[in-house]
Design a protein around this motif. Sequence first.
Motif, PDB file in Angstrom:
ATOM      1  N   THR A 145      37.823  41.553  46.972  1.00  0.00           N
ATOM      2  CA  THR A 145      39.043  41.530  46.277  1.00  0.00           C
ATOM      3  C   THR A 145      38.784  41.586  44.921  1.00  0.00           C
ATOM      4  O   THR A 145      38.804  40.059  45.153  1.00  0.00           O
ATOM      5  CB  THR A 145      40.384  41.397  46.785  1.00  0.00           C
ATOM      6  OG1 THR A 145      39.741  42.528  48.087  1.00  0.00           O
ATOM      7  CG2 THR A 145      41.431  41.697  45.631  1.00  0.00           C
ATOM      8  N   ASN A 146      39.177  41.576  43.611  1.00  0.00           N
ATOM      9  CA  ASN A 146      39.289  40.714  42.559  1.00  0.00           C
ATOM     10  C   ASN A 146      41.108  40.143  42.689  1.00  0.00           C
ATOM     11  O   ASN A 146      41.484  40.617  42.602  1.00  0.00           O
ATOM     12  CB  ASN A 146      39.128  42.008  41.514  1.00  0.00           C
ATOM     13  CG  ASN A 146      39.365  41.502  39.988  1.00  0.00           C
ATOM     14  OD1 ASN A 146      40.074  40.499  39.819  1.00  0.00           O
ATOM     15  ND2 ASN A 146      39.459  42.294  38.787  1.00  0.00           N
ATOM     16  N   VAL A 147      40.269  39.389  42.215  1.00  0.00           N
ATOM     17  CA  VAL A 147      42.141  37.802  42.760  1.00  0.00           C
ATOM     18  C   VAL A 147      41.668  38.036  41.173  1.00  0.00           C
ATOM     19  O   VAL A 147      42.648  36.495  41.155  1.00  0.00           O
ATOM     20  CB  VAL A 147      41.863  37.058  43.449  1.00  0.00           C
ATOM     21  CG1 VAL A 147      41.940  37.503  44.795  1.00  0.00           C
ATOM     22  CG2 VAL A 147      40.654  36.492  43.342  1.00  0.00           C
ATOM     23  N   THR A 148      41.238  38.458  40.457  1.00  0.00           N
ATOM     24  CA  THR A 148      41.277  37.659  39.028  1.00  0.00           C
ATOM     25  C   THR A 148      43.100  38.372  38.058  1.00  0.00           C
ATOM     26  O   THR A 148      42.794  39.851  38.808  1.00  0.00           O
ATOM     27  CB  THR A 148      40.614  37.663  37.879  1.00  0.00           C
ATOM     28  OG1 THR A 148      39.604  38.824  37.448  1.00  0.00           O
ATOM     29  CG2 THR A 148      39.146  36.769  38.519  1.00  0.00           C
ATOM     30  N   LYS A 149      43.573  38.186  36.555  1.00  0.00           N
ATOM     31  CA  LYS A 149      44.249  38.932  36.116  1.00  0.00           C
ATOM     32  C   LYS A 149      42.944  40.293  34.998  1.00  0.00           C
ATOM     33  O   LYS A 149      43.287  40.802  34.100  1.00  0.00           O
ATOM     34  CB  LYS A 149      44.899  38.088  35.196  1.00  0.00           C
ATOM     35  CG  LYS A 149      45.479  37.355  36.034  1.00  0.00           C
ATOM     36  CD  LYS A 149      46.410  36.572  34.813  1.00  0.00           C
ATOM     37  CE  LYS A 149      47.311  35.938  36.193  1.00  0.00           C
ATOM     38  NZ  LYS A 149      48.495  34.811  35.667  1.00  0.00           N
ATOM     39  N   SER A 150      41.709  40.181  35.070  1.00  0.00           N
ATOM     40  CA  SER A 150      41.012  40.858  34.574  1.00  0.00           C
ATOM     41  C   SER A 150      39.941  41.763  35.589  1.00  0.00           C
ATOM     42  O   SER A 150      39.637  41.525  35.908  1.00  0.00           O
ATOM     43  CB  SER A 150      40.048  40.014  33.621  1.00  0.00           C
ATOM     44  OG  SER A 150      41.379  38.826  33.141  1.00  0.00           O
TER      45      SER A 150
END
Length: 281
Positions: A145-150
């Motif tokens: 899962t992408n946990v960044t804001k980008s």
Amino acid sequence: MTSNDTTVLRVAGRPVGRYVTRPELPARLSPRPYLHPVTTLAGTAVTELAPADHAHHLGVGVAVPDVEGFNFWGGRTYVRDQGPTELDNHGTQRHIAFQLRDPDGFVEELRWVAAGGELLRERRTVAATELTDQAWALDLTFSLTNVTKSPLSIGSPATNGRPGAAYGGFFWRARKEPCAPEVFTAGADGEEEVHGRTSDWLALRGGTWTLVFAGATEQTRRDPWFVRTEEYPGIGSSLAHEERVPLPPGETVVRRVVTVVADGRLDRDAVAALVRKAVSP
């Protein structure tokens, strides 16, 4: 036996795999948890750890050479129009905790960290199941899962310009023997015929053992196999074969591979029967 850093997988009371959660490895190997040794029920090892030909091959695990330019595979990075290049871009998979840990499996949470920040959060599920008195199955699911804001994207040397090198995702570095193992699917034989192609299952047959890899979800079965037998014995399921895999903020990519670990040199019929037993609908 279980400790803070290792878990021993068992099938019918017999140890068949050792999972190391916090390996002490140099940064250029992209430190990450791995299974090694993995053995048949008779005790034959079918994995290798940090072999001389590829020190960053760590038994069985999940490794990706390009997550938004960061290397979670280890070794050199393939740079378009430049080739394999030593870069200071290696990431680390950090074990956070086990949500579940039993003798026959576990559910683990990991952080994929690079340049001081967390890019991905992974949930990894591993289960070991007896199939017969000569074969067992290793069921491995990973969710990234992408946990960044980008937005992030996952790539491979193939998507960066190196044909035939779409490795990244689930990867099994197999035991190296004097003779290269045989590889086959339901309809093809040999590395050249099966590499870079899709098939419901793929078998690697050594001197006294057989490994059978099967995508256990529709999406996983769409990923072509990455196959090496002559240079070294290794099998992977390619996450990014022709194009980068986009991963917007909060989105998740999931894959599940079931591997049959068998004593003996199995033929197609025996392989197919074990796959049917190992892979639930």
